[in-house]
Design an enzyme around this catalytic site. Sequence first.
Site: not given
Length: 317
Positions: A83-84, A131-132, A149, A155, A242
């Site tokens: 995903k990164d 997205r979240r 972040r 986190r 983007c």
Amino acid sequence: MEKQRLIIGTRASKLALWQAHYIAGRLEERYPDSQIEIRHITTTGDKILDVPLAKIGGKGLFTKEIESAMLSGEIDLAVHSLKDMPTELPAGLTLAAVTERLDPGDAFVSNRYQSLDELPQGAKVGTSSLRRRAQLLACRPDLVISDLRGNVDTRLRKLEDEKLDAIVLAVAGLKRLDLGDRIRQVLPRSICLPAVGQGALAIETRADDRHTVDMISCLEDAPTRLAVTAERSFLRMVEGGCQVPVGVYADWQEDILRLTAVILSLDGQRIVRDWLWGMQPDQAVAEEMGRELADKMLAAGGRTILSELDCREGGEH
């Protein structure tokens, strides 16, 4: 087989190191005479922790320095959370293997509440992912979303230190770090579709390094590869440089691949959601599924939503 030596490049966070050691272990098991070295590489994304990702460049911030080391021959392969990874790779590099996917979902984590529904009006939820953010606000417009972040440990600490009511993290990352007990709820796909490739590991190599490509072929999971090919094809069509509030997930139902996606406004109040399926798809069909669904959703209002985005807004991580 002659003795083999491979150098794996990785970020130095706990999760990145877990991933690198997991892949090294798989390779050592397959090639017991091999020598696997793990080399830590600090990326720009690791250095800048107080600014939303897209304001400083988005996903490539976590791969650029590692990819440069690979192109120069300093390392042989890199292990990333898929995903990164940007949907377009630098010339000379290839996504040589995709591992079997772990749970791709998003985890609701809270010290006080057991689910999203339990949060009180105006609750403060931490995430740095557009997205979240957009999907949470679509479900709960009353929530206050706070930028979050840092690595997983950071986190989790901020959940308490910044008096957040909840945070949202990837299920796979928590489980890989033996932190699955922190998960209060796996958010339903109807509420929160995952990021492209979430839960899968990507092994990147030089495209002309046939020796390394052949060695790591044992790590490839064909069903996951087809699923993430469809997802990455969709994202490639809609992102336009983007970071975008888009969720997309391809899952198998026997020999049918179902691709579901959502495009949202930043406040979650405008939504385009759709799906399509492919019977026994190959790579070309999976690519076409992503393009077809993207075209359909962009024409149905997604293009208007995305055209209003400021590319300097926060990103996915």
